[in-house]
Design a protein around this motif. Structure first.
Motif, PDB file in Angstrom:
ATOM      1  N   GLY A 139       0.306   9.599   0.053  1.00 28.94           N
ATOM      2  CA  GLY A 139      -0.126   9.283   1.423  1.00 28.94           C
ATOM      3  C   GLY A 139       0.577  10.151   2.449  1.00 28.94           C
ATOM      4  O   GLY A 139      -0.044  10.693   3.374  1.00 28.94           O
ATOM      5  N   ALA A 161       3.440  -2.416   2.189  1.00 27.58           N
ATOM      6  CA  ALA A 161       3.028  -1.336   3.099  1.00 27.58           C
ATOM      7  C   ALA A 161       4.091  -1.102   4.174  1.00 27.58           C
ATOM      8  O   ALA A 161       4.351   0.048   4.560  1.00 27.58           O
ATOM      9  CB  ALA A 161       1.688  -1.670   3.728  1.00 27.58           C
ATOM     10  N   LEU A 188       2.000   6.884   8.499  1.00 26.14           N
ATOM     11  CA  LEU A 188       0.682   6.237   8.455  1.00 26.14           C
ATOM     12  C   LEU A 188       0.004   6.466   7.103  1.00 26.14           C
ATOM     13  O   LEU A 188      -0.636   5.553   6.559  1.00 26.14           O
ATOM     14  CB  LEU A 188      -0.205   6.796   9.582  1.00 26.14           C
ATOM     15  CG  LEU A 188      -1.499   6.051   9.876  1.00 26.14           C
ATOM     16  CD1 LEU A 188      -1.215   4.663  10.429  1.00 26.14           C
ATOM     17  CD2 LEU A 188      -2.349   6.829  10.883  1.00 26.14           C
ATOM     18  N   CYS A 198      -1.146   3.377   4.847  1.00 23.35           N
ATOM     19  CA  CYS A 198      -2.569   3.134   4.534  1.00 23.35           C
ATOM     20  C   CYS A 198      -2.785   3.031   3.026  1.00 23.35           C
ATOM     21  O   CYS A 198      -3.454   2.109   2.557  1.00 23.35           O
ATOM     22  CB  CYS A 198      -3.448   4.249   5.091  1.00 23.35           C
ATOM     23  SG  CYS A 198      -3.569   4.208   6.859  1.00 23.35           S
ATOM     24  N   PHE A 204      -1.174  -0.155   1.751  1.00 19.39           N
ATOM     25  CA  PHE A 204      -1.877  -1.313   2.312  1.00 19.39           C
ATOM     26  C   PHE A 204      -3.136  -1.609   1.494  1.00 19.39           C
ATOM     27  O   PHE A 204      -3.394  -2.761   1.118  1.00 19.39           O
ATOM     28  CB  PHE A 204      -2.242  -1.038   3.777  1.00 19.39           C
ATOM     29  CG  PHE A 204      -2.928  -2.181   4.461  1.00 19.39           C
ATOM     30  CD1 PHE A 204      -2.192  -3.273   4.930  1.00 19.39           C
ATOM     31  CD2 PHE A 204      -4.301  -2.184   4.638  1.00 19.39           C
ATOM     32  CE1 PHE A 204      -2.827  -4.336   5.553  1.00 19.39           C
ATOM     33  CE2 PHE A 204      -4.945  -3.247   5.265  1.00 19.39           C
ATOM     34  CZ  PHE A 204      -4.209  -4.323   5.729  1.00 19.39           C
ATOM     35  N   LEU A 205      -3.913  -0.573   1.184  1.00 19.75           N
ATOM     36  CA  LEU A 205      -5.132  -0.746   0.390  1.00 19.75           C
ATOM     37  C   LEU A 205      -4.794  -1.254  -1.018  1.00 19.75           C
ATOM     38  O   LEU A 205      -5.450  -2.158  -1.535  1.00 19.75           O
ATOM     39  CB  LEU A 205      -5.903   0.583   0.299  1.00 19.75           C
ATOM     40  CG  LEU A 205      -6.542   1.058   1.615  1.00 19.75           C
ATOM     41  CD1 LEU A 205      -7.139   2.444   1.442  1.00 19.75           C
ATOM     42  CD2 LEU A 205      -7.605   0.075   2.101  1.00 19.75           C
TER      43      LEU A 205
END
Lengths: 194, 91
Positions: A69, A145, B72, B76, B79-80
């Motif tokens: 990410g 997260a 971010l 993300c 989070f998913l």
């Protein structure tokens, strides 16, 4: 953090107004010494491998997602910065410190350019500050997260904050994430800029 | 060459730390002192480079963009994954 910012500020001011005889090799020697002692610190942590083994699958997935990410969105950052300044590879490399600002700043300065090294140092310092501000708020909605924002710093500076706002299992995953991200930062930077 | 040295130094530290568990470096905060010296030298290089020094005010904005994008991205993706994990557990 204040001490580290002071060191950078003192260096900038001294470099601006004075000329010191600094041998070229000193930065490389210090960088190797830093990486050696950080390795020593991780290796000597009591029961570190047992702790990680317990939540290994989740730790590995979490770390892979944090790293991928960061790299993907780090590359996308070049679209928000005037294209003549940095390429996607450079913004991705600057983001790849994952919160380990001291190492990434120095490594990129040495391997690529002092300008990108300074940008990387500042970006990773901002990321750690963002983690300090956001983890207490976001951990209520999405614990794993929220921990991801800490990146490599989740195993040291941020660990107390993480344990305060999360369950023990999340804290262990955060610790593992920090270890794996810390292990991967020098490798990723070497692959990008080597 | 330098980069191979960095990786070797890290693995050597990890191995010695695991085998011997030395404590002296924690007592004297060796990592902190080396980090401070490195940061000082990094600052010195920036300060002594006039061209780079003039670019510093702009650096803050670029760094903010890179920091937010990097954080971010990780957020993300995880989070998913967390959503999928919760759905599976609730089934």
């Amino acid at each position: 953090m204040i001490l580290m910012l002071s060191a950078v500020t003192c260096g900038i001011l001294l470099g601006r107004f004075f000329t010191l005889p600094v041998p070229d090799f000193i930065l490389t020697v210090l960088l190797m010494a830093l990486v050696f002692f950080v390795g020593l610190e991780i290796g000597s942590e009591e029961g570190i491998f047992k702790k990680i083994k317990k939540e290994l699958a989740l730790i590995l997935i979490q770390s892979a997602l944090v790293i991928s990410g960061t790299l993907v969105f780090g590359w996308l950052a070049c679209l928000l910065i005037p294209s003549s300044l940095f390429s996607g590879k450079e913004t991705m490399g600057a983001a790849a410190g994952m919160g380990w600002y001291s190492l990434s700043g120095v490594m990129i300065s040495e391997m690529h350019s002092p300008l990108l090294g300074t940008v990387s140092f500042t970006a990773n310092l901002i990321r750690e500050t963002l983690a300090i501000l956001l983890i207490p708020v976001l951990s209520r909605f999405s614990p794993l997260a929220s921990v991801s924002i800490g990146g490599a710093a989740a195993m040291d500076v941020l660990l107390g904050l993480i344990s305060k706002h999360n369950r023990l299992s999340v804290t262990l995953i955060a610790f593992g994430q920090g270890v794996i991200c810390s292990l991967m930062v020098p490798v990723i930077l070497t692959i990008i800029f080597g | 060459m330098v980069f191979a040295g960095i990786l070797i130094a890290f693995i050597a530290g990890l191995w010695i730390g695991y085998k011997r568990r030395p404590a002296f470096f924690k007592k004297y905060k060796v990592v902190l002192w080396i980090t401070l010296m490195l940061l000082f030298l990094m600052g010195y290089e920036t300060g002594s480079n006039a061209e780079l020094f003039e670019a510093l005010p702009r650096i803050g904005w670029w760094a903010l963009v890179i920091a937010v994008c990097g954080a971010l991205g990780g957020f993300c993706f995880v989070f998913l994954f967390e959503r999928v994990l919760k759905k599976r557990k609730s089934l």
